[in-house]
Scaffold this motif. Structure first.
Motif, PDB file in Angstrom:
ATOM      1  N   GLY A 114       0.818  -1.197   0.000  1.00  0.00           N
ATOM      2  CA  GLY A 114       0.000   0.000   0.000  1.00  0.00           C
ATOM      3  C   GLY A 114       0.857   1.254   0.000  1.00  0.00           C
ATOM      4  N   PRO A 115       0.222   2.418   0.210  1.00  0.00           N
ATOM      5  CA  PRO A 115      -1.213   2.583   0.442  1.00  0.00           C
ATOM      6  C   PRO A 115      -2.011   2.352  -0.836  1.00  0.00           C
ATOM      7  CG  PRO A 115      -0.156   4.709   0.251  1.00  0.00           C
ATOM      8  CD  PRO A 115       0.950   3.702   0.240  1.00  0.00           C
ATOM      9  N   TYR A 116      -3.263   1.908  -0.631  1.00  0.00           N
ATOM     10  CA  TYR A 116      -4.079   1.561  -1.780  1.00  0.00           C
ATOM     11  C   TYR A 116      -5.542   1.889  -1.484  1.00  0.00           C
ATOM     12  CZ  TYR A 116      -5.119  -0.939  -6.103  1.00  0.00           C
ATOM     13  OH  TYR A 116      -5.512  -1.261  -7.373  1.00  0.00           O
ATOM     14  N   LEU A 117      -6.398   1.473  -2.396  1.00  0.00           N
ATOM     15  CA  LEU A 117      -7.824   1.802  -2.306  1.00  0.00           C
ATOM     16  C   LEU A 117      -8.480   1.309  -1.027  1.00  0.00           C
ATOM     17  CD1 LEU A 117      -8.877   0.817  -5.952  1.00  0.00           C
ATOM     18  CD2 LEU A 117      -8.442   3.127  -5.093  1.00  0.00           C
ATOM     19  N   TYR A 118      -7.948   0.221  -0.458  1.00  0.00           N
ATOM     20  CA  TYR A 118      -8.644  -0.440   0.640  1.00  0.00           C
ATOM     21  C   TYR A 118      -8.023  -0.168   2.005  1.00  0.00           C
ATOM     22  CZ  TYR A 118      -9.805  -2.797  -3.695  1.00  0.00           C
ATOM     23  OH  TYR A 118     -10.154  -3.051  -4.995  1.00  0.00           O
ATOM     24  N   THR A 119      -7.052   0.743   2.072  1.00  0.00           N
ATOM     25  CA  THR A 119      -6.391   1.026   3.345  1.00  0.00           C
ATOM     26  C   THR A 119      -7.382   1.410   4.420  1.00  0.00           C
ATOM     27  OG1 THR A 119      -4.440   1.837   2.132  1.00  0.00           O
ATOM     28  CG2 THR A 119      -4.590   2.372   4.485  1.00  0.00           C
ATOM     29  N   ILE A 120      -8.241   2.347   4.108  1.00  0.00           N
ATOM     30  CA  ILE A 120      -9.185   2.846   5.113  1.00  0.00           C
ATOM     31  C   ILE A 120     -10.159   1.758   5.535  1.00  0.00           C
ATOM     32  CG2 ILE A 120     -11.086   4.470   5.494  1.00  0.00           C
ATOM     33  CD1 ILE A 120      -9.488   6.521   3.870  1.00  0.00           C
ATOM     34  N   ASP A 121     -10.590   0.932   4.600  1.00  0.00           N
ATOM     35  CA  ASP A 121     -11.494  -0.172   4.941  1.00  0.00           C
ATOM     36  C   ASP A 121     -10.808  -1.152   5.892  1.00  0.00           C
ATOM     37  OD1 ASP A 121     -13.386   0.935   3.286  1.00  0.00           O
ATOM     38  OD2 ASP A 121     -13.092  -0.485   1.648  1.00  0.00           O
ATOM     39  N   ILE A 122      -9.543  -1.436   5.642  1.00  0.00           N
ATOM     40  CA  ILE A 122      -8.798  -2.352   6.515  1.00  0.00           C
ATOM     41  C   ILE A 122      -8.638  -1.754   7.901  1.00  0.00           C
ATOM     42  CG2 ILE A 122      -6.525  -3.408   6.898  1.00  0.00           C
ATOM     43  CD1 ILE A 122      -6.320  -3.691   3.823  1.00  0.00           C
ATOM     44  N   VAL A 123      -8.272  -0.485   7.965  1.00  0.00           N
ATOM     45  CA  VAL A 123      -8.129   0.190   9.259  1.00  0.00           C
ATOM     46  C   VAL A 123      -9.439   0.164  10.025  1.00  0.00           C
ATOM     47  CG1 VAL A 123      -7.765   2.439  10.352  1.00  0.00           C
ATOM     48  CG2 VAL A 123      -6.211   1.658   8.548  1.00  0.00           C
ATOM     49  N   ASN A 124     -10.532   0.453   9.361  1.00  0.00           N
ATOM     50  CA  ASN A 124     -11.829   0.488  10.037  1.00  0.00           C
ATOM     51  C   ASN A 124     -12.233  -0.889  10.552  1.00  0.00           C
ATOM     52  OD1 ASN A 124     -12.036   3.224   9.571  1.00  0.00           O
ATOM     53  ND2 ASN A 124     -13.377   3.021   7.789  1.00  0.00           N
ATOM     54  N   ALA A 125     -11.960  -1.933   9.753  1.00  0.00           N
ATOM     55  CA  ALA A 125     -12.288  -3.300  10.186  1.00  0.00           C
ATOM     56  C   ALA A 125     -11.484  -3.690  11.412  1.00  0.00           C
ATOM     57  CB  ALA A 125     -12.046  -4.283   9.046  1.00  0.00           C
ATOM     58  N   LEU A 126     -10.210  -3.356  11.415  1.00  0.00           N
ATOM     59  CA  LEU A 126      -9.361  -3.658  12.561  1.00  0.00           C
ATOM     60  C   LEU A 126      -9.809  -2.881  13.795  1.00  0.00           C
ATOM     61  CD1 LEU A 126      -5.902  -3.606  10.737  1.00  0.00           C
ATOM     62  CD2 LEU A 126      -6.946  -5.623  11.798  1.00  0.00           C
ATOM     63  N   ASN A 127     -10.030  -1.608  13.632  1.00  0.00           N
ATOM     64  CA  ASN A 127     -10.427  -0.784  14.781  1.00  0.00           C
ATOM     65  C   ASN A 127     -11.756  -1.225  15.366  1.00  0.00           C
ATOM     66  OD1 ASN A 127      -8.124   0.702  14.609  1.00  0.00           O
ATOM     67  ND2 ASN A 127      -9.075   2.580  13.865  1.00  0.00           N
ATOM     68  N   ALA A 128     -12.682  -1.616  14.514  1.00  0.00           N
ATOM     69  CA  ALA A 128     -13.997  -2.057  14.993  1.00  0.00           C
ATOM     70  C   ALA A 128     -13.880  -3.291  15.874  1.00  0.00           C
ATOM     71  CB  ALA A 128     -14.915  -2.343  13.804  1.00  0.00           C
ATOM     72  N   ALA A 129     -12.820  -4.069  15.652  1.00  0.00           N
ATOM     73  CA  ALA A 129     -12.605  -5.291  16.427  1.00  0.00           C
ATOM     74  C   ALA A 129     -11.616  -5.081  17.576  1.00  0.00           C
ATOM     75  CB  ALA A 129     -12.084  -6.401  15.503  1.00  0.00           C
ATOM     76  N   GLY A 130     -11.191  -3.842  17.782  1.00  0.00           N
ATOM     77  CA  GLY A 130     -10.210  -3.584  18.834  1.00  0.00           C
ATOM     78  C   GLY A 130      -8.840  -4.146  18.496  1.00  0.00           C
ATOM     79  N   ALA A 131      -8.541  -4.223  17.217  1.00  0.00           N
ATOM     80  CA  ALA A 131      -7.278  -4.813  16.742  1.00  0.00           C
ATOM     81  C   ALA A 131      -6.423  -3.745  16.077  1.00  0.00           C
ATOM     82  CB  ALA A 131      -7.573  -5.935  15.754  1.00  0.00           C
ATOM     83  N   LYS A 132      -5.135  -4.055  15.923  1.00  0.00           N
ATOM     84  CA  LYS A 132      -4.216  -3.175  15.228  1.00  0.00           C
ATOM     85  C   LYS A 132      -3.444  -3.969  14.186  1.00  0.00           C
ATOM     86  CE  LYS A 132      -5.369   0.420  17.592  1.00  0.00           C
ATOM     87  NZ  LYS A 132      -6.224   1.444  16.942  1.00  0.00           N
ATOM     88  N   GLY A 133      -3.006  -3.267  13.134  1.00  0.00           N
ATOM     89  CA  GLY A 133      -2.238  -3.910  12.082  1.00  0.00           C
ATOM     90  C   GLY A 133      -1.001  -3.107  11.747  1.00  0.00           C
ATOM     91  N   THR A 134      -0.216  -3.647  10.814  1.00  0.00           N
ATOM     92  CA  THR A 134       1.013  -2.987  10.381  1.00  0.00           C
ATOM     93  C   THR A 134       1.020  -2.911   8.862  1.00  0.00           C
ATOM     94  OG1 THR A 134       2.212  -3.802  12.312  1.00  0.00           O
ATOM     95  CG2 THR A 134       3.536  -3.060  10.433  1.00  0.00           C
ATOM     96  N   PHE A 135       1.309  -1.722   8.351  1.00  0.00           N
ATOM     97  CA  PHE A 135       1.261  -1.469   6.922  1.00  0.00           C
ATOM     98  C   PHE A 135       2.672  -1.211   6.397  1.00  0.00           C
ATOM     99  CE2 PHE A 135      -2.870  -0.592   8.615  1.00  0.00           C
ATOM    100  CZ  PHE A 135      -3.771  -1.004   7.629  1.00  0.00           C
ATOM    101  N   PHE A 136       3.164  -2.132   5.558  1.00  0.00           N
ATOM    102  CA  PHE A 136       4.465  -1.969   4.916  1.00  0.00           C
ATOM    103  C   PHE A 136       4.229  -1.287   3.564  1.00  0.00           C
ATOM    104  CE2 PHE A 136       5.438  -5.276   7.973  1.00  0.00           C
ATOM    105  CZ  PHE A 136       6.734  -4.965   8.370  1.00  0.00           C
ATOM    106  N   VAL A 137       4.551  -0.011   3.501  1.00  0.00           N
ATOM    107  CA  VAL A 137       4.204   0.766   2.313  1.00  0.00           C
ATOM    108  C   VAL A 137       5.382   0.885   1.359  1.00  0.00           C
ATOM    109  CG1 VAL A 137       2.497   2.048   3.636  1.00  0.00           C
ATOM    110  CG2 VAL A 137       4.782   3.004   3.343  1.00  0.00           C
TER     111      VAL A 137
END
Length: 245
Positions: free
Chosen positions: A47-70
């Protein structure tokens, strides 16, 4: 705008100099698995790509965090917006170098060029100078490790691949996650790609639900290693004419 101190910090961190004058540091450590028990690091490449925000929102909604190698030029409006969105929402940003070249085929100077370009962009956009780098294709050699060590970074691979970049179907990626979880590993460092629509919208929700149901905590790469995500953090810059590819 950067303060004078911030500008000096960026200059010192990102200047590309002759190999003979580079500080000699230990060869970079390579991490292919997490070290903090019962953690999972969901990582997303390319990324960053079209789905970055969707991925962030899905993770946050679940109380999770991720790592983005851009990687690539991220100065376009969408790239800047997506990187800032992930960073500002508490996710880790890391380097996947600039043009996604196989670093093992490059000279010392060209390896550094691939590294500093994306580092400079990330500091300008977020103020954060990454502590971790994932080499494209997972390929590295001693020269790459020495270059990463000079830059103060650790190299990160993975111990689980959803195979989305290899053309795996949604069913295949879900099955791979299920099989891995059923083996009850202590930790998982998972490779995914945020450029794959089905990863963002179908595989990721399944992975989050299944991993959390199995008792894993979904954290950033740095958290799963018990280390700091960034070497330094300064005030982000304001876009100017230097933000070009």
């Amino acid at each position: 705008m950067f303060s004078m101190l911030s500008a000096l910090t960026l200059c010192l961190a990102l200047s590309l100099v002759n190999a003979s004058t580079l500080d000699r540091r230990a060869r970079a450590s390579v991490y292919s698995q997490c070290t903090v028990a019962k953690t999972v690091a969901l990582t997303f490449d390319d990324g960053p790509y079209l789905y970055t925000i969707d991925i962030v929102n899905a993770l946050n909604a679940a109380g999770a965090k991720g790592t983005f190698f851009v990687n690539r030029c991220i100065y376009d409006t969408a790239g800047v917006t997506n990187v800032k969105y992930a960073y500002d929402h508490g996710h880790q940003i890391a380097s996947h170098t600039w043009a996604h070249k196989d670093l093992t085929t490059l000279s010392w100077d060209n390896i550094h060029d691939e590294m500093w370009r994306v580092e400079q962009a990330l500091v300008r956009i977020t103020g954060a100078y990454p502590a971790f780098m994932r080499p494209p294709f997972g390929n590295y050699n001693d020269l790459v490790l020495d270059a990463s060590g000079v830059r103060g970074q650790s190299v990160v691979i993975w111990d689980f691949d959803s195979q989305d970049s290899l053309g795996a179907t949604v069913a295949t990626s879900k099955s791979l996650y299920a099989s891995r979880i059923s083996a009850k590993p202590n930790t998982i460092l998972a490779l995914n790609h945020e450029t794959i629509e089905t990863t963002a919208h179908q595989v990721l929700p399944y992975a989050i639900q299944t991993l959390q149901a199995a008792g894993y905590k979904l954290v950033t790469l740095a958290e799963c290693l018990g280390k700091a995500p960034y070497q330094s953090v300064v005030a982000p810059s304001t876009r100017d004419s230097s933000w070009v590819c």
